[in-house]
Structure formats: C-alpha cells, structure tokens
Design a protein around this motif. Structure first.
Motif, short mmCIF file in Angstrom:
data_model
loop_
_atom_site.label_atom_id
_atom_site.label_comp_id
_atom_site.label_asym_id
_atom_site.label_seq_id
_atom_site.Cartn_x
_atom_site.Cartn_y
_atom_site.Cartn_z
N MET A 1 -10.60 -65.66 -24.53
CA MET A 1 -9.98 -64.86 -25.81
C MET A 1 -10.75 -64.52 -26.65
SD MET A 1 -6.28 -66.10 -27.31
CE MET A 1 -5.43 -65.88 -25.77
N GLY A 2 -10.95 -63.76 -27.38
CA GLY A 2 -11.84 -63.19 -28.44
C GLY A 2 -11.18 -63.40 -29.83
N ILE A 3 -11.96 -63.55 -30.73
CA ILE A 3 -11.53 -63.63 -32.42
C ILE A 3 -10.95 -62.25 -32.79
CG2 ILE A 3 -11.93 -64.60 -34.43
CD1 ILE A 3 -13.85 -66.64 -33.23
N GLN A 4 -9.87 -62.04 -33.29
CA GLN A 4 -9.45 -61.07 -33.81
C GLN A 4 -9.69 -61.27 -35.34
OE1 GLN A 4 -5.28 -60.55 -32.61
NE2 GLN A 4 -6.08 -58.85 -31.29
N GLU A 5 -9.91 -60.29 -36.10
CA GLU A 5 -10.27 -60.31 -37.62
C GLU A 5 -9.37 -59.36 -38.41
OE1 GLU A 5 -14.24 -59.65 -39.27
OE2 GLU A 5 -14.93 -60.87 -37.49
N HIS A 6 -8.55 -59.66 -39.33
CA HIS A 6 -7.78 -59.17 -39.95
C HIS A 6 -8.07 -58.99 -41.46
CE1 HIS A 6 -4.72 -58.45 -36.62
NE2 HIS A 6 -5.24 -59.81 -36.30
N THR A 7 -7.93 -58.01 -42.19
CA THR A 7 -8.13 -57.94 -43.70
C THR A 7 -6.79 -57.50 -44.35
OG1 THR A 7 -8.71 -55.78 -43.60
CG2 THR A 7 -10.47 -57.50 -43.39
N ILE A 8 -6.72 -58.08 -45.54
CA ILE A 8 -5.44 -57.70 -46.39
C ILE A 8 -6.31 -57.29 -47.64
CG2 ILE A 8 -3.47 -58.58 -47.68
CD1 ILE A 8 -3.13 -60.63 -45.29
N ASP A 9 -5.78 -55.96 -48.08
CA ASP A 9 -6.19 -55.38 -49.35
C ASP A 9 -5.21 -55.66 -50.48
OD1 ASP A 9 -8.53 -54.39 -48.17
OD2 ASP A 9 -7.27 -52.64 -47.62
N VAL A 10 -5.70 -56.63 -51.63
CA VAL A 10 -4.66 -57.02 -52.55
C VAL A 10 -5.36 -56.63 -53.73
CG1 VAL A 10 -3.82 -59.19 -53.59
CG2 VAL A 10 -4.35 -58.90 -51.13
N GLY A 11 -4.37 -56.31 -54.69
CA GLY A 11 -4.67 -55.89 -56.08
C GLY A 11 -4.08 -56.94 -56.78
N ILE A 12 -4.63 -57.33 -58.02
CA ILE A 12 -3.98 -58.30 -58.87
C ILE A 12 -4.12 -58.06 -60.37
CG2 ILE A 12 -3.81 -60.75 -59.76
CD1 ILE A 12 -5.02 -61.75 -57.11
N ASP A 13 -3.37 -57.60 -61.15
CA ASP A 13 -3.15 -57.18 -62.44
C ASP A 13 -2.85 -58.36 -63.14
OD1 ASP A 13 -2.90 -56.03 -64.85
OD2 ASP A 13 -1.26 -54.60 -64.51
N LEU A 14 -3.71 -58.84 -63.81
CA LEU A 14 -3.43 -60.16 -64.88
C LEU A 14 -3.50 -59.55 -66.29
CD1 LEU A 14 -5.81 -62.85 -63.59
CD2 LEU A 14 -3.29 -62.48 -63.05
N GLY A 15 -2.32 -59.02 -66.49
CA GLY A 15 -2.12 -58.19 -68.03
C GLY A 15 -1.82 -59.30 -69.13
N THR A 16 -1.98 -58.88 -70.41
CA THR A 16 -1.71 -59.71 -71.31
C THR A 16 -0.20 -60.12 -71.47
OG1 THR A 16 -1.85 -57.97 -72.98
CG2 THR A 16 -3.91 -59.13 -72.63
N THR A 17 0.61 -59.23 -70.84
CA THR A 17 2.05 -59.30 -71.32
C THR A 17 2.73 -59.61 -70.00
OG1 THR A 17 2.13 -57.93 -73.08
CG2 THR A 17 4.19 -58.28 -72.18
N ASN A 18 2.24 -58.97 -68.93
CA ASN A 18 3.12 -58.99 -67.61
C ASN A 18 1.89 -58.97 -66.55
OD1 ASN A 18 5.89 -58.68 -67.80
ND2 ASN A 18 5.07 -56.93 -69.14
N SER A 19 2.10 -59.59 -65.42
CA SER A 19 1.11 -59.86 -64.33
C SER A 19 1.96 -59.13 -62.73
CB SER A 19 0.84 -61.12 -63.98
OG SER A 19 0.08 -61.50 -65.43
N ALA A 20 1.18 -58.63 -62.19
CA ALA A 20 1.70 -58.12 -60.89
C ALA A 20 0.81 -58.34 -59.62
CB ALA A 20 2.24 -56.51 -60.96
N ILE A 21 1.09 -58.31 -58.68
CA ILE A 21 0.59 -58.20 -57.14
C ILE A 21 0.72 -57.33 -56.43
CG2 ILE A 21 -0.37 -59.58 -55.36
CD1 ILE A 21 0.23 -62.25 -57.06
N ALA A 22 -0.23 -56.59 -55.77
CA ALA A 22 0.30 -55.45 -54.95
C ALA A 22 -0.79 -55.60 -53.45
CB ALA A 22 0.01 -53.96 -55.46
N VAL A 23 -0.21 -55.22 -52.47
CA VAL A 23 -0.86 -55.17 -51.25
C VAL A 23 -0.76 -53.61 -50.76
CG1 VAL A 23 -0.61 -57.65 -50.52
CG2 VAL A 23 1.19 -55.90 -49.80
N VAL A 24 -1.78 -53.37 -49.93
CA VAL A 24 -1.92 -52.02 -49.21
C VAL A 24 -1.18 -52.35 -47.63
CG1 VAL A 24 -3.13 -50.23 -48.16
CG2 VAL A 24 -3.95 -51.36 -50.33
N VAL A 25 -0.26 -51.58 -47.41
CA VAL A 25 0.50 -51.42 -46.02
C VAL A 25 0.63 -50.17 -45.62
CG1 VAL A 25 2.60 -52.04 -45.04
CG2 VAL A 25 2.00 -53.58 -46.93
N ASP A 26 0.11 -49.98 -44.19
CA ASP A 26 -0.05 -48.69 -43.72
C ASP A 26 -0.63 -47.71 -44.71
OD1 ASP A 26 0.81 -49.69 -41.50
OD2 ASP A 26 3.15 -49.17 -41.96
#
Length: 66
Positions: A1-26
């Motif tokens: 059985m081979g090793i499968q590789e997966h990546t997750i693209d993530v963006g993090i906005d560390l704002g001075t007032t608000n913060s958010a996290i986003a991912v790429v789906v499809d």
C-alpha cells in the motif's frame, strides 16, 4: 500500500481588529466559522507595562502570559 499525499490550502488573516481563516474547497475559498458560527473573530493582543501579554477574543481574555 502506497503513501497518499494530501495538501490543504489555508489562508489566515490576523487583522488588528478581526481574524479569519479560510480553506480552499474544490478550487473555491471557504471561510471557516468560529465556535459562534461567525466568519471572523474579534482579536486583540496587548503587551502590558510589566511585560505580560494578553490575548483577547472580543471582551474576554483567552490567554495571559506572565
């Protein structure tokens, strides 16, 4: 059985007032809601005069470093 590789693209906005996290789906960005199901989280980092650090979310201190 081979090793499968997966990546997750993530963006993090560390704002001075608000913060958010986003991912790429499809190939589309999707904001990840916080525990209150809100797209952003109020954020504050404060360094006190004595050198201690407070990390706040909204009005509540969530982490305090002495």
């Amino acid at each position: 059985m081979g090793i499968q590789e997966h990546t997750i693209d993530v963006g993090i906005d560390l704002g001075t007032t608000n913060s958010a996290i986003a991912v790429v789906v499809d190939g589309q960005p999707m904001v990840v809601p916080n525990v209150r199901n809100q797209p952003t989280t109020p954020s504050v980092v404060r360094i006190r005069g004595n050198g201690s650090l407070d990390v706040k979310s909204g009005w509540r201190i969530v982490v305090r470093y002495q």
